[in-house]
Design an enzyme around this catalytic site. Structure first.
Site, mmCIF file in Angstrom:
data_model
loop_
_atom_site.group_PDB
_atom_site.id
_atom_site.type_symbol
_atom_site.label_atom_id
_atom_site.label_comp_id
_atom_site.label_asym_id
_atom_site.label_seq_id
_atom_site.Cartn_x
_atom_site.Cartn_y
_atom_site.Cartn_z
ATOM 1 C CB THR A 289 -1.026 -0.058 1.375
ATOM 2 O OG1 THR A 289 -1.732 1.070 1.441
ATOM 3 C CG2 THR A 289 -0.068 0.012 2.458
ATOM 4 C CB CYS A 290 1.748 3.642 -1.814
ATOM 5 S SG CYS A 290 1.053 3.743 -3.071
ATOM 6 N N GLY A 291 0.488 5.866 -0.921
ATOM 7 C CA GLY A 291 -0.720 6.986 -0.789
ATOM 8 C C GLY A 291 -1.923 6.867 -1.664
ATOM 9 N N GLY A 293 -1.624 4.147 -4.512
ATOM 10 C CA GLY A 293 -1.376 2.932 -5.327
ATOM 11 C C GLY A 293 -0.351 2.826 -6.000
ATOM 12 C CD1 TRP A 321 -3.277 8.409 4.023
ATOM 13 C CD2 TRP A 321 -3.652 6.451 5.320
ATOM 14 N NE1 TRP A 321 -3.645 8.576 5.406
ATOM 15 C CE2 TRP A 321 -3.597 7.489 5.924
ATOM 16 C CE3 TRP A 321 -3.498 5.197 5.558
ATOM 17 C CZ2 TRP A 321 -3.887 7.134 7.307
ATOM 18 C CZ3 TRP A 321 -4.030 4.651 7.089
ATOM 19 C CH2 TRP A 321 -4.174 5.948 7.729
#
Length: 339
Positions: A289-291, A293, A321
């Site tokens: 995951t990240c901000g 994708g 996120w």
């Protein structure tokens, strides 16, 4: 393409000359790279051996530029502007901000199969083409893994990521500039969506709610954002969005997976050491995951390159996120801060 003159007899067609036979073999030859990551030299050699012609119907090698910058980029750069500035000859531009789910409130979520097929058709890409996705000289590896992962989700058979365009430029391989030449539209078939590569919000929410409970599912959640954003001490680039992290997730900033100077991927052995340092259990299901994708796909590609974890148990959280922080309720207790 010039063919030798063929003479006919009442019973059979004469065999083509040696030159014709060689040309026919070249038309049907498929370039096959040895790994998911492709070096500038490998791509350059493949493009030389597989020149694009208007009459050829054989599979081609297509460079696909995935240039993208964060919305808060301090220089206000846009992917399309960098693409026009200089690019690999005959490259196409995959616009992450346009080829997405238009109905979603979250940025560049995966498109529908119809939107994807139409985009590939407009880009002049055929299903049997070998696609090599690449990034910007400025950022090195950044958004290309996301586009490579997108093509994998929609089942494009031959997809690779260039490691990387910064080296392509430094090593003196050819580039072109200005408006790209128009491409002939293809008829890309509707693909199958591989849901096994994607974890939806509702499933991840249940995993997070069960975190640390007896009998909870054994899962590793790796977050590619900076440690400060994960910890909740630094703001998110999107105004009004709370920072913090998903319960049970580990901070693994994507920069740790790249060479600090060239921004290429580390070697498979070095990547494995990074995952081991972060105590990532490769026997578990692994979620990246990240901000939004994008950089989560840098982790997923690194796992692929390092052969770390079971490929059938690795998934990317598309909304990441940005979706999580907007959908979980205040009473859910599912936004954690470092203590």
């Amino acid at each position: 393409m010039a063919f030798a003159t063929l003479r006919t007899s009442p019973t059979r067609l004469m065999r083509p000359t040696m030159a014709v036979s060689q040309q026919l073999r070249q038309q049907t030859r498929q370039i096959s790279f040895s790994s998911y990551l492709v070096s500038p030299r490998e791509l350059h050699e493949a493009l030389k051996k597989n020149p694009t012609t208007k009459i050829s119907t054989s599979p081609r090698v297509i460079p696909l530029c995935a240039a993208w910058f964060m919305p808060n980029d301090p220089e206000g750069r846009k992917g399309i502007d960098v693409f026009r500035k200089h690019r690999i000859p005959q490259a196409r531009f995959f616009d992450l901000d346009a080829i997405k789910d238009p109905e979603s409130p979250y940025p560049h979520m995966l498109p529908t199969v119809e939107t994807f097929a139409e985009a590939m058709s407009q880009l002049g890409i055929r299903r049997d083409d070998e696609v090599v996705v690449y990034d910007t000289e400025e950022l090195g590896i950044f958004s290309a893994p996301r586009v490579g992962w997108t093509l994998r989700v929609f089942g494009h058979p031959r997809v690779h990521v260039l490691n990387n365009y910064r080296l392509w430029v430094r090593e003196g391989y050819p580039t072109e500039t200005g408006e790209p030449a128009p491409v002939e539209k293809t008829n890309y078939p509707l693909p199958q969506f591989d849901s096994k590569l994607v974890i939806p919000y509702r499933e991840l929410k249940e995993i997070a709610k069960e975190h640390r409970k007896e009998g909870a599912k054994e899962v590793e959640i790796l977050d590619a954002r900076s440690y400060g954003r994960w910890a909740g001490t630094d703001p998110e680039p999107r105004p009004g969005l709370s920072s913090g992290h998903i319960p049970g997730s580990k901070s693994l900033p994507f920069q740790e997976l790249l060479d600090p100077e060239t921004k290429t991927y580390l070697s498979p052995e070095e990547l494995r050491k990074v995952f081991q340092t972060h105590e990532v259990d490769e026997t578990k299901s692994i979620i990246s995951t990240c901000g939004t994708g994008v950089t989560a796909s840098i982790i997923e590609t690194a796992l692929n390159v390092a052969e770390y974890g079971d490929p059938s148990l690795r998934r990317v959280y598309d909304g990441s996120w940005t979706e999580w922080a907007q959908r979980v309720g205040d009473s859910d207790g599912l936004i954690k801060k470092a203590t």
